[in-house]
Design a protein around this motif. Structure first.
Motif, PDB file in Angstrom:
ATOM      1  N   GLN A  28       0.853  -1.255   0.127  1.00  0.00           N
ATOM      2  CA  GLN A  28      -0.100  -0.020   0.069  1.00  0.00           C
ATOM      3  C   GLN A  28       0.846   1.366  -0.046  1.00  0.00           C
ATOM      4  N   TYR A  29       1.847   1.188   0.790  1.00  0.00           N
ATOM      5  CA  TYR A  29       2.911   2.262   0.682  1.00  0.00           C
ATOM      6  C   TYR A  29       3.467   2.673  -0.630  1.00  0.00           C
ATOM      7  N   ALA A  30       3.836   1.384  -1.145  1.00  0.00           N
ATOM      8  CA  ALA A  30       4.411   1.695  -2.678  1.00  0.00           C
ATOM      9  C   ALA A  30       3.496   2.480  -3.529  1.00  0.00           C
ATOM     10  N   THR A  31       2.200   1.816  -3.371  1.00  0.00           N
ATOM     11  CA  THR A  31       1.246   2.584  -4.151  1.00  0.00           C
ATOM     12  C   THR A  31       0.776   4.076  -4.033  1.00  0.00           C
ATOM     13  N   ARG A  32       1.223   4.594  -2.794  1.00  0.00           N
ATOM     14  CA  ARG A  32       0.822   5.712  -2.408  1.00  0.00           C
ATOM     15  C   ARG A  32       2.205   6.514  -2.845  1.00  0.00           C
ATOM     16  N   VAL A  33       3.238   5.998  -3.020  1.00  0.00           N
ATOM     17  CA  VAL A  33       4.509   6.677  -3.380  1.00  0.00           C
ATOM     18  C   VAL A  33       4.593   6.820  -4.615  1.00  0.00           C
ATOM     19  N   VAL A  34       4.433   5.696  -5.450  1.00  0.00           N
ATOM     20  CA  VAL A  34       4.760   5.874  -6.969  1.00  0.00           C
ATOM     21  C   VAL A  34       3.605   5.760  -7.841  1.00  0.00           C
ATOM     22  N   GLY A  35       2.213   5.557  -7.207  1.00  0.00           N
ATOM     23  CA  GLY A  35       1.251   5.437  -8.038  1.00  0.00           C
ATOM     24  C   GLY A  35       0.997   3.918  -8.309  1.00  0.00           C
ATOM     25  N   VAL A  36      -0.493   3.706  -8.410  1.00  0.00           N
ATOM     26  CA  VAL A  36      -1.041   2.256  -8.723  1.00  0.00           C
ATOM     27  C   VAL A  36      -0.295   1.563  -9.847  1.00  0.00           C
ATOM     28  N   LYS A  37      -0.348   2.142 -11.134  1.00  0.00           N
ATOM     29  CA  LYS A  37       0.237   1.463 -12.132  1.00  0.00           C
ATOM     30  C   LYS A  37       1.886   1.359 -11.880  1.00  0.00           C
ATOM     31  N   LYS A  38       2.715   2.123 -11.572  1.00  0.00           N
ATOM     32  CA  LYS A  38       3.986   1.739 -11.337  1.00  0.00           C
ATOM     33  C   LYS A  38       4.312   0.718 -10.268  1.00  0.00           C
ATOM     34  N   ALA A  39       3.344   0.978  -9.055  1.00  0.00           N
ATOM     35  CA  ALA A  39       3.649   0.142  -7.986  1.00  0.00           C
ATOM     36  C   ALA A  39       3.214  -1.516  -8.469  1.00  0.00           C
ATOM     37  N   ARG A  40       2.117  -1.585  -9.301  1.00  0.00           N
ATOM     38  CA  ARG A  40       1.866  -2.940  -9.697  1.00  0.00           C
ATOM     39  C   ARG A  40       3.276  -3.472 -10.610  1.00  0.00           C
ATOM     40  N   GLU A  41       3.846  -2.383 -11.358  1.00  0.00           N
ATOM     41  CA  GLU A  41       4.978  -2.843 -12.179  1.00  0.00           C
ATOM     42  C   GLU A  41       6.070  -3.422 -11.446  1.00  0.00           C
ATOM     43  N   LEU A  42       6.385  -2.590 -10.463  1.00  0.00           N
ATOM     44  CA  LEU A  42       7.409  -2.791  -9.465  1.00  0.00           C
ATOM     45  C   LEU A  42       7.144  -4.156  -8.859  1.00  0.00           C
ATOM     46  N   TRP A  43       6.198  -4.329  -8.269  1.00  0.00           N
ATOM     47  CA  TRP A  43       5.833  -5.547  -7.311  1.00  0.00           C
ATOM     48  C   TRP A  43       5.655  -6.827  -8.298  1.00  0.00           C
ATOM     49  N   MET A  44       4.964  -6.819  -9.401  1.00  0.00           N
ATOM     50  CA  MET A  44       4.742  -8.042 -10.305  1.00  0.00           C
ATOM     51  C   MET A  44       5.673  -8.324 -11.143  1.00  0.00           C
ATOM     52  N   LEU A  45       6.380  -7.301 -11.611  1.00  0.00           N
ATOM     53  CA  LEU A  45       7.366  -7.725 -12.830  1.00  0.00           C
ATOM     54  C   LEU A  45       8.721  -7.935 -12.492  1.00  0.00           C
ATOM     55  N   CYS A  46       9.076  -7.505 -11.187  1.00  0.00           N
ATOM     56  CA  CYS A  46      10.285  -7.777 -10.471  1.00  0.00           C
ATOM     57  C   CYS A  46      11.426  -7.124 -11.327  1.00  0.00           C
ATOM     58  N   ARG A  47      11.080  -5.966 -11.852  1.00  0.00           N
ATOM     59  CA  ARG A  47      12.257  -5.276 -12.685  1.00  0.00           C
ATOM     60  C   ARG A  47      13.379  -4.581 -11.672  1.00  0.00           C
ATOM     61  N   ARG A  48      14.360  -4.153 -12.446  1.00  0.00           N
ATOM     62  CA  ARG A  48      15.338  -3.498 -11.647  1.00  0.00           C
ATOM     63  C   ARG A  48      15.530  -2.030 -12.192  1.00  0.00           C
ATOM     64  N   TYR A  49      15.590  -1.363 -11.163  1.00  0.00           N
ATOM     65  CA  TYR A  49      15.477   0.525 -11.732  1.00  0.00           C
ATOM     66  C   TYR A  49      16.812   0.885 -11.174  1.00  0.00           C
ATOM     67  N   ASP A  50      17.547   1.831 -12.167  1.00  0.00           N
ATOM     68  CA  ASP A  50      18.468   2.576 -11.615  1.00  0.00           C
ATOM     69  C   ASP A  50      18.238   3.770 -10.679  1.00  0.00           C
ATOM     70  N   ALA A  51      19.193   4.522 -10.106  1.00  0.00           N
ATOM     71  CA  ALA A  51      18.934   5.617  -9.230  1.00  0.00           C
ATOM     72  C   ALA A  51      18.223   6.693  -9.849  1.00  0.00           C
ATOM     73  N   GLN A  52      18.325   7.087 -10.934  1.00  0.00           N
ATOM     74  CA  GLN A  52      17.564   8.010 -11.419  1.00  0.00           C
ATOM     75  C   GLN A  52      16.068   7.716 -11.929  1.00  0.00           C
ATOM     76  N   GLN A  53      16.102   6.343 -12.061  1.00  0.00           N
ATOM     77  CA  GLN A  53      14.584   5.748 -12.375  1.00  0.00           C
ATOM     78  C   GLN A  53      13.802   5.803 -10.972  1.00  0.00           C
ATOM     79  N   ALA A  54      14.495   5.508  -9.879  1.00  0.00           N
ATOM     80  CA  ALA A  54      13.761   5.486  -8.707  1.00  0.00           C
ATOM     81  C   ALA A  54      13.602   6.888  -8.196  1.00  0.00           C
ATOM     82  N   LEU A  55      14.433   7.932  -8.525  1.00  0.00           N
ATOM     83  CA  LEU A  55      14.268   9.456  -8.253  1.00  0.00           C
ATOM     84  C   LEU A  55      12.936   9.693  -8.957  1.00  0.00           C
TER      85      LEU A  55
END
Length: 160
Positions: A28-55
């Protein structure tokens, strides 16, 4: 509270990749921080992100060269230490309450207990006086006093 990332940092989530479902407040925290679509991507696809993408996603507050990370952390810490410790404590409690399962009236408890103690306190007076005098307030004196109280109480507990 804050995330300062080195420019070589990598971020990601492994849960579904290793058969570990993520449930609870951090999803739920991730959803609030990055938004629903990006949180689903983050949690379900298990991709890696560099520091600039995380920013860009809002996962970190800032990105600095690796060799400057300690300097940047010290800078942020010193900025916080220049602020009213009680105000910071109240703000932190408010932010933390956002992710608790307590009812609103329960989450206000800390504020109800702390604010009357803070109102017209020496700490508040120092903040206001410094503002009017156009100088930095000396909040260190209040943090030192609180630390001394903590140490005194800790020693009492150990003796018992």
């Amino acid at each position: 509270d804050f995330t300062i990332a080195a420019d070589n940092a990598r971020f990601g989530q492994n849960g579904p990749r290793v058969g570990s479902p993520a449930t609870g407040w951090y999803v739920q925290y991730a959803t609030r921080v990055v938004g629903v679509k990006k949180a689903r991507e983050l949690w379900m696809l298990c991709r890696r992100y560099d520091a600039q993408q995380a920013l860009a996603m809002g996962l970190v507050n800032t990105v600095v060269p690796l060799e400057k990370i300690d300097e940047e952390v010290d800078k942020w810490c010193n900025e916080i230490l220049e602020k009213s410790p009680t105000c910071i404590q109240l703000l932190k409690a408010n932010f933390d309450d956002e992710f608790s399962y307590r009812r609103f009236d329960q989450s206000m408890d800390l504020q109800k207990r702390m604010f009357p103690k803070f109102q017209n306190s020496e700490e508040q007076k120092e903040a206001q006086k410094a503002f009017l005098e156009k100088r930095k307030p000396n909040f260190l004196q209040f943090m030192e006093k609180e630390y001394e109280e903590y140490e005194k109480n800790r020693k009492k507990i150990r003796v018992k």
